[in-house]
Design an enzyme around this catalytic site. Sequence first.
Site, PDB file in Angstrom:
ATOM      1  N   CYS A 295      43.696 -21.874  44.712  1.00 27.19           N
ATOM      2  CA  CYS A 295      43.243 -21.085  45.854  1.00 27.19           C
ATOM      3  C   CYS A 295      44.412 -20.479  46.625  1.00 27.19           C
ATOM      4  CB  CYS A 295      42.397 -21.950  46.782  1.00 27.19           C
ATOM      5  SG  CYS A 295      41.791 -21.041  48.224  1.00 27.19           S
TER       6      CYS A 295
ATOM      7  N   CYS B  58      42.181 -17.480  45.754  1.00 25.97           N
ATOM      8  CA  CYS B  58      41.499 -16.903  46.921  1.00 25.97           C
ATOM      9  C   CYS B  58      42.434 -16.198  47.894  1.00 25.97           C
ATOM     10  CB  CYS B  58      40.755 -17.996  47.684  1.00 25.97           C
ATOM     11  SG  CYS B  58      40.090 -19.341  46.698  1.00 25.97           S
TER      12      CYS B  58
ATOM     13  N   LYS C 298      44.506 -13.099  46.435  1.00 24.95           N
ATOM     14  CA  LYS C 298      43.524 -12.087  46.062  1.00 24.95           C
ATOM     15  C   LYS C 298      42.976 -11.393  47.295  1.00 24.95           C
ATOM     16  CE  LYS C 298      39.565 -13.324  46.073  1.00 24.95           C
ATOM     17  NZ  LYS C 298      38.460 -14.264  45.792  1.00 24.95           N
TER      18      LYS C 298
ATOM     19  N   TYR D 210      32.730 -12.844  39.564  1.00 31.58           N
ATOM     20  CA  TYR D 210      33.504 -12.739  40.801  1.00 31.58           C
ATOM     21  C   TYR D 210      34.846 -12.040  40.572  1.00 31.58           C
ATOM     22  CZ  TYR D 210      30.758 -16.392  43.282  1.00 31.58           C
ATOM     23  OH  TYR D 210      29.780 -17.126  43.907  1.00 31.58           O
TER      24      TYR D 210
ATOM     25  N   GLU E  58      36.046  -8.236  41.744  1.00 34.03           N
ATOM     26  CA  GLU E  58      36.994  -8.213  42.859  1.00 34.03           C
ATOM     27  C   GLU E  58      38.249  -7.421  42.500  1.00 34.03           C
ATOM     28  OE1 GLU E  58      35.757 -12.370  45.125  1.00 34.03           O
ATOM     29  OE2 GLU E  58      37.329 -12.408  43.612  1.00 34.03           O
TER      30      GLU E  58
ATOM     31  N   HIS F 296      23.403  -5.567  69.052  1.00 35.08           N
ATOM     32  CA  HIS F 296      23.359  -4.143  68.739  1.00 35.08           C
ATOM     33  C   HIS F 296      24.576  -3.423  69.330  1.00 35.08           C
ATOM     34  CE1 HIS F 296      21.469  -0.351  67.682  1.00 35.08           C
ATOM     35  NE2 HIS F 296      21.778   0.095  68.901  1.00 35.08           N
TER      36      HIS F 296
ATOM     37  N   GLU G 298      22.500  -7.374  62.640  1.00 35.70           N
ATOM     38  CA  GLU G 298      21.225  -7.416  63.359  1.00 35.70           C
ATOM     39  C   GLU G 298      20.048  -7.049  62.463  1.00 35.70           C
ATOM     40  OE1 GLU G 298      20.315  -4.368  66.293  1.00 35.70           O
ATOM     41  OE2 GLU G 298      21.992  -3.166  65.535  1.00 35.70           O
TER      42      GLU G 298
END
Length: 442
Positions: A42, A47, A50, A175, A179, A432, A437
């Site tokens: 990672c 992760c 990347k 993934y 990516e 908002h 939302e």
Amino acid sequence: MKYDYDLLVIGAGSGGVRAARIAAGHGKKVAICEADQVGGTCVIRGCVPKKLMVYASQYNKLFKAAKTFGWDIDSRFDWPTLLHNKNAEINRLNGIYLNLLANAGVALIEGHGSFIDPHTVDIAGKSYSAEHILIATGGRPSVPDIPGSEHVITSNEALELPALPESITINGGGYIAVEFAGIFNALGVAVNLVYRGPQILRGFDAEVAAFAQQSFAEAGVQVMTDTEILAVESTASGLLCQTNQGPLASEVVMFATGRQANTDRLNLAAAGIATQANGQVVVDREQRTSVANVFAVGDVCNQDNLTPVAIREGHYLVDRLYAGGQQFPEYDHIPTTVFSQPEIGTCGLTEADARHQYPNIECFTSTFRAMKYAMSEVSEKTFMKIVVNADTDQVLGMHVVGADGGEMIQGFAVALKQGLTKTQLNRTIGIHPTSAEEFVTL
């Protein structure tokens, strides 16, 4: 019998480091061995680097949108600068991990661990014994054995390319493949995304996968499904992939076709530790292997190859071993994000899985253009989907494809885990104007 350590951890990735630190905090004598930088996949080659590259690549789109808001930006991208700063950040994080281990009183032993027997491990030619041993060696990219596979790179090498290529063919539809397709495409590289199946992102909700695939294509990625690379040839002008659909040329070829557990150097047979056919260590609910005093956490034994899963497993394991802990990881409602462009955030069941488990399912969807791009030349759209059990009103799954999808889904995952209903969702006032939302107004 007196051992050198109470706990010896093999592998200093996220899961192993957490387990070692917590065990030391419980007053145990702990050692951890690692042949590379501390931090694991990672932090070092997964992760973190990347996502730093994802951030870098997103500026191209932001600069396009900025013109509409009155910003006249003259920009130029420099790949070596990104690599230098990315590596500096990785080294900084490596230093933090080293300090965490040192401050916790964990001994760091450099080298690969290899079992001699259930209580003894060889590390760099010296043997160390422990009452309990934890395997946390993670996984690595795997490349199929096809002619010319020596010409292919994986995600590891993609993070260290000496120069940004003009073109790249990426083989895979999960993934990592999507990516890196997004990263290189946004940086101006011509990208071929090749997948042998009919639809990329297998395992994701079908509408989510289809929307994402269309979005990638509209952004400039050449998505080629039902295409299998049979061989790779080196030519004077680059690399040539021989596929079932014909030849495909590019400067670089990257395979993101799966990962395999790092178990081949552990000499597991010497300790009698059972593995699956794919090399992953077999564990039970306690994270215990077929040998009573040996445990495993993280990618080396899991299907959910996610850093937070490994961390939770390691932490709970040593709490149970040394502090009377009673907690076990829960693998339902694990939120996850694909840092593609646009980003995918998801938690809970897909529509197909929900219909397989429950008789009456209702789905709510929305497609719109995010406000941040509404005035610009950026045409990217956002897609949202909620899967509901119509008999109980419980929300079974929430999915989003769009900017900041991961940030959105993390908060909603908490509510999903607690049994959120569609009525409760609709009673919540939205913020908002935000994209998020939309989830409470569907």
